[in-house]
Write a protein that holds these residues in place. Structure first.
Motif, PDB file in Angstrom:
ATOM      1  N   ALA A   1      -4.502   5.267   2.303  1.00  0.00           N
ATOM      2  CA  ALA A   1      -5.280   4.566   1.278  1.00  0.00           C
ATOM      3  C   ALA A   1      -5.275   5.345  -0.028  1.00  0.00           C
ATOM      4  CB  ALA A   1      -6.712   4.367   1.755  1.00  0.00           C
TER       5      ALA A   1
ATOM      6  N   LYS B   1     -10.824   0.362   2.852  1.00  0.00           N
ATOM      7  CA  LYS B   1      -9.523   0.176   3.487  1.00  0.00           C
ATOM      8  C   LYS B   1      -9.133   1.416   4.290  1.00  0.00           C
ATOM      9  CE  LYS B   1      -6.198  -2.220   1.615  1.00  0.00           C
ATOM     10  NZ  LYS B   1      -5.102  -2.700   0.725  1.00  0.00           N
TER      11      LYS B   1
ATOM     12  N   GLU C   1      -9.715   3.295  -2.481  1.00  0.00           N
ATOM     13  CA  GLU C   1      -9.693   2.311  -1.392  1.00  0.00           C
ATOM     14  C   GLU C   1     -10.458   2.858  -0.172  1.00  0.00           C
ATOM     15  OE1 GLU C   1      -5.432   0.125  -2.384  1.00  0.00           O
ATOM     16  OE2 GLU C   1      -5.432   1.893  -1.078  1.00  0.00           O
TER      17      GLU C   1
ATOM     18  N   ASP D   1       0.820  -1.206   0.000  1.00  0.00           N
ATOM     19  CA  ASP D   1       0.000   0.000   0.000  1.00  0.00           C
ATOM     20  C   ASP D   1       0.862   1.268   0.000  1.00  0.00           C
ATOM     21  OD1 ASP D   1      -2.404  -1.337  -0.079  1.00  0.00           O
ATOM     22  OD2 ASP D   1      -2.668  -1.356   2.099  1.00  0.00           O
TER      23      ASP D   1
END
Length: 264
Positions: free
Chosen positions: A229, A236, A233, A122
């Motif tokens: 994120a 998330k 996302e 990420d």
């Protein structure tokens, strides 16, 4: 010489114009014959699992990392020595205008990396200070060893703006490509999902450089890796990442409490 001569002035000019933070993408950094030898020397994913650390967290999974240089096959060991050499560090200092860069013999977070299918990393900024040696992290270098890598296999290294709203670059990890960038509070980067077929992996070698001198504007606060994120996302960013962070805090608190109890 396994690293090809660099046009320092031309690269310095590119870095000065780079967005969203100082960076370079150099194709063909290494001597071609040596690059093939290094690629052939990478252990299989299964072998690497016995040599290093595997990542299986929310923010980083499907990757194995081998940092112990004593375990490197000779071509990889030679690459490690070349990237740490005073001559190459001097080139990087000039190109990125960061005086007195130091290599990291411990390769904290560096070394041989392999990511299998569905692995990802990420978007984040790296830790900024190495506490034990009182060193400031300043520069990342990534060298890729993926022959015949296809665009649909993903695994791009992304460079984002500080708010992680705009992606400025997405470099495929193709063979003998090198990506170098300054590490700072604004250097958000990540790796897109790896979608190569089973039996293939995304292979790279990473090294990081430090200075004893603090970067200009440093607020004196050390931090570990900070994840954010991507714009798409939402789940998330709003749910999963905060839950993961809370879990880390709880585990850390419990470990601290156990140590305190044992010390009494």
């Amino acid at each position: 010489m396994i690293i090809k001569p660099l046009d320092r002035d031309a690269l310095r000019a590119r870095v000065r114009e780079a967005t969203p933070f100082p960076n370079l993408c150099i194709d063909g950094l290494l001597d071609e014959e040596f690059a093939h030898r290094a690629a052939d020397a990478f252990p299989s994913f299964e072998q690497a699992l016995t040599m290093g650390r595997q990542f299986a967290a929310l923010n980083e999974r499907g990757k194995v990392q081998v940092t112990n240089s004593a375990l490197f096959p000779e071509p990889i060991a030679e690459l490690n020595r070349a990237l740490a050499s005073p001559e190459f560090r001097d080139d990087l200092s000039y190109i990125f205008e960061i005086p007195e860069l130091l290599d990291d013999p411990h390769l904290i977070g560096g070394g041989m990396h392999q990511t299998g299918p569905q692995g990802h990393l990420d978007v984040h900024v790296d830790f900024n200070f190495e506490q034990d040696r009182k060193l400031h992290r300043r520069l990342n270098i990534l060298v890729y060893f993926n022959r015949d890598w296809r665009p649909e296999w993903g695994g791009e290294v992304e460079l984002w703006d500080e708010d992680v709203k705009v992606r400025h670059h997405a470099f495929l990890p193709v063979f003998n490509r090198c990506v170098i960038f300054a590490t700072s509070e604004a250097s958000y980067h990540g790796v897109t999902a790896v979608k190569c077929p089973p039996g293939n992996t995304r292979k790279s070698f990473a090294a990081y450089y430090y200075t004893q001198q603090a970067p200009e504007g440093w607020d004196g606060k050390a931090h570990s890796t900070v994840f954010k994120a991507r714009p798409d996302e939402i789940l998330k960013g709003k749910v999963l990442m905060p839950a993961e962070k809370m879990g880390h805090w709880v585990r850390s608190t419990l470990r601290g409490a156990k140590k305190l109890i044992k010390s009494k």
